[in-house]
Design an enzyme around this catalytic site. Sequence first.
Site, short mmCIF file in Angstrom:
data_model
loop_
_atom_site.label_atom_id
_atom_site.label_comp_id
_atom_site.label_asym_id
_atom_site.label_seq_id
_atom_site.Cartn_x
_atom_site.Cartn_y
_atom_site.Cartn_z
NE ARG A 190 -3.22 -2.90 0.44
CZ ARG A 190 -3.82 -3.58 -0.54
NH1 ARG A 190 -3.86 -3.14 -1.77
NH2 ARG A 190 -4.38 -4.75 -0.27
CG ASN A 232 0.16 -8.62 5.86
OD1 ASN A 232 -0.49 -9.03 6.82
ND2 ASN A 232 -0.35 -7.83 4.93
CE LYS A 309 -3.17 -8.63 8.78
NZ LYS A 309 -3.12 -8.02 7.43
CD GLU A 313 -6.73 -8.34 6.05
OE1 GLU A 313 -5.54 -7.99 5.93
OE2 GLU A 313 -7.69 -7.63 5.73
NE ARG A 346 -2.30 -3.49 12.42
CZ ARG A 346 -2.76 -3.82 11.23
NH1 ARG A 346 -2.73 -5.08 10.83
NH2 ARG A 346 -3.27 -2.91 10.43
NE ARG A 363 -13.33 -6.21 7.71
CZ ARG A 363 -12.57 -6.00 6.66
NH1 ARG A 363 -12.90 -6.55 5.49
NH2 ARG A 363 -11.46 -5.28 6.74
CE LYS A 387 -6.48 -1.85 9.78
NZ LYS A 387 -6.58 -2.39 8.42
CG ASP A 392 -9.31 -2.32 6.02
OD1 ASP A 392 -8.45 -1.61 6.54
OD2 ASP A 392 -9.07 -3.24 5.23
CD GLU A 414 -3.28 0.09 12.13
OE1 GLU A 414 -3.07 -0.69 13.09
OE2 GLU A 414 -3.37 -0.30 10.96
CD GLU A 420 -5.48 -0.49 1.71
OE1 GLU A 420 -5.06 -0.24 2.86
OE2 GLU A 420 -5.89 -1.61 1.37
CD1 TRP A 567 -13.13 -10.92 0.53
CD2 TRP A 567 -11.69 -10.30 2.12
NE1 TRP A 567 -11.93 -11.55 0.28
CE2 TRP A 567 -11.03 -11.19 1.24
CE3 TRP A 567 -10.97 -9.79 3.20
CZ2 TRP A 567 -9.70 -11.59 1.42
CZ3 TRP A 567 -9.65 -10.17 3.37
CH2 TRP A 567 -9.02 -11.06 2.50
O1 GCW Z 1 -6.86 -2.95 4.46
C1 GCW Z 1 -6.04 -4.02 4.61
C2 GCW Z 1 -4.96 -3.76 3.61
C3 GCW Z 1 -3.82 -4.71 3.77
C4 GCW Z 1 -3.31 -4.59 5.19
C5 GCW Z 1 -4.45 -4.88 6.15
C6 GCW Z 1 -4.02 -4.65 7.59
C7 GCW Z 1 -1.05 -4.92 5.93
O2 GCW Z 1 -5.51 -3.88 2.33
O3 GCW Z 1 -2.83 -4.35 2.84
O4 GCW Z 1 -2.23 -5.49 5.41
O5 GCW Z 1 -5.51 -4.01 5.90
O6 GCW Z 1 -4.22 -3.55 8.07
O7 GCW Z 1 -3.48 -5.55 8.19
#
Ligand code: GCW
Length: 848
Positions: A190, A232, A309, A313, A346, A363, A387, A392, A414, A420, A567
């Site tokens: 991103r 990640n 994390k 995902e 997180r 979600r 977040k 997201d 966060e 993004e 999702w």
């Molecule tokens: O929104 C998503 C993003 C991912 C990101 C994830 C996260 C680092 O598309 O790229 O991974 O969130 O915040 O973990």
Amino acid sequence: MAKGCFAASKKIDFYVVFAGIALFAAAFPAHAQTADEAWLKYLPAIGTVNDVDYHLTRPRTLGTGEIEQAGASSELTGFREYDKLARGLNKSNTYIVIGTAAEFHKTFSQVPLPSDLPPEGYWIKALTLDGKKTIVVAGADDRGVLYGVFDLIRRLSQHDAFAKIDVRSAPAMPIRWVDEWDNANGTVERGYGGPSIFFDHGHVRDDLTQVSEYARLLASVGINGCNVNNVNGAAPFLTDEWLHGLARIADAMRPWGVRLAISVDIASPQKIGGLNTFDPLDPAVKAWWAAKVNEIYELIPDFAGFTVKADSEGAPGPASYGRSPADAANVLATALAPHGGVVLYRAFVYNNHLDYNDLKADRARAAYDIFHPLDGKFLPNVIVQIKEGPIDFQAQEPVSSLFAGLHNTSQAMELQITQEYLGQQRHLVYIAPMWKWVLDFDLRADSRSTPVKEIIAGKSFDHPLGGMVGVSCVGRDWLGSPLAMANLYAFGRLAWDPNLSADEIAREWIQQTIGGNVQVLLTLERMLMQSWPAYLHYTGFLGTQTLTDITGSHYGPNIEASEHNGWGQWHRDDASGIGMDRTVATGTGFAGQYPPEIAKMYESLASTPDDLLLFFHHVPWTYKLHSGKTVIQYVYDIHYQGAQEAAQLGAEWATLKGKIDPKLFEDVRARLEYQAGHAIVWRDAIVQYFLKESGIPDMNNRAGHFPGRLEAEDARLTGYTVLDVDPWEDASRGKAVTCSEKTCSAEWTYSGPAGHFNIAVQCFDLQPGTARFTFSVNGKPAATWAADAALPSRRPNGDNSTRYTARDIILKPGDVLRVEGVSDGSDPAALDYVELEPASRANLSTAQ
Ligand code: GCW
């Protein structure tokens, strides 16, 4: 689109000499992006220097600490240059003395220092010391000194008067970090500003010059931590070789008071540690983490901590062993505690295989459902990183319900600085107004005032830790767009003081970065402040979230991409209506996660604010908003308005021609022209999609009607074949043409009235190739261009639909308009339509 011109816009004038050369730049190769190209350049500010009776001389430092020296030594020549500016004017000697409060007590005990400066805080005061006019910068500690010096510089660049300066400031919250999502191979997840400044080909880069520059930038707005690797794929970073490299990064950032943090993979004991488990409660796993952490502190004594994390995902996590996030976080926290390190765990933990057909699945509930029951179970050096919204980083969401759900746990918010979901730095979106909305949102926990900014600062529930983390994702071209740097700046300023307003931060940044006169300041401030609402208006509506391709690029429009998958970014639209029912009474119950007063507001249709209506409720297309307008009419109106607002940004910028650096002007002009065109792609996609879905016409007769448009599929085609674009809404009427030969053409015979026209050619600029286009009238070329921008996707769709506008073309009935496309194999010169607009109706987007 113009790329990278900004880096070249350095101007050697007094203030640049002051900041860029005199302070630091001598140490940096000419090609590197430096902090003065972001905002530390001190171009002349507005008005005249009104404080000229000073003869500023080199600051005297009272201490020898590395951080204090960095701040102080860097200013010496700068202040001399200031002196040059003032030469010949009425002035007297003024000295600057900087140091920590303790150092002042030792050397100048007569200075009436405030006795209660909080950590990292500072005091700047003009007084008389040993009979001389002096400006004192006293920090509670080394960082305080540094931040005080930067404050003084900021005021200098804004030409604040120094004669009576008396400033006390301290950060609102202790954790003020940026997170980078840099991968070991040098890419940045991103990131839209080029390759990693930290890593290359699986190693820490040899030359960390830009890392120091970044740290200097961060320090100038009070950021004190930087997590350098992606959340990640974090496992390799704990190996020996990596830790030695990371120690070099820590060295590069340390003089600026920025501590290194890293992301860790909770499965590391197994992935790189040779154990056959990563169960956090296994004694061997605990011992492994403790030993690893000791190893880190041997190399990096001021290491800040870990970000995690997990169970998210596809990332492994404690759930594999039936353990909780608290179990995992606490093992790391136990290892870090003796060294003063923290764990940022997180809360972005959710199931991405939800059942779309289950109307109770949601979600948005996940973070609260998982973390609220763990409140109080985390060790004191664990901070849950949440977040700002429950989904997201969408263009608009309600604030996360979890902020009010953790009374006995430290929290950090966060935010995403990298855009993004907000146009990926190709669109101008100044995010501070959105962040301010979140920070000021009063969650009314325990039925008292608990705004998010006070919760995360640890004030509402009385915690010593807490703060803000900005996912920044800079690259070697910083954020890849000059005006986007205002977001990084604003993040730091808000983490220091969330009570600052978005517009005053914008003004500070403009004065330091762009300079110019009052018109420049006011125009750009207005543009920045209008940019987030404009983006919201053309990309989504009423809380649906950004209607983008969420399983792909996260960039262009793709309305169905959010639906019918696991999702959970659903908006649940059909012929009868749209919206997620998140009420307690009939929906997923998410609204009930908020404290009672807020829950009540969102539970009821009547009291839910229009801008979040569809986040909380499913309503018919004909449902009337508080404004009295139906939802569907609002969809039409707001997208036409949003595209117009995007065009207005370009028109406003056009008025600055000749008033700012020409390269910067042209770079931003080209970006804004692109944005105005892409806003039309967004508008048309959303409007035609929901027109078809709802079957309800636009009262103002715009949706589905494009009077000046000549569709490619209706043209006389040579070599071009008609294509159904996927998703259909990304092309005008769902169809485009694509060139399956080397050279193809589309021709139309004009049959309207004679006149002057601006003619937009809407084509698709695919990766990785470069198609070429020529637009001609009666065989005479009027414009020719290459489609060579770097846009997502290798298929024609809304990610790469772009427009080129040929201006002031004279047409009469019978004229033949022709677009010739030359394919290079990988970019088949796909074409959507041409659109004629009378030039007299001065289309704002055409302003140059
Ligand atoms: O929104 C998503 C993003 C991912 C990101 C994830 C996260 C680092 O598309 O790229 O991974 O969130 O915040 O973990």
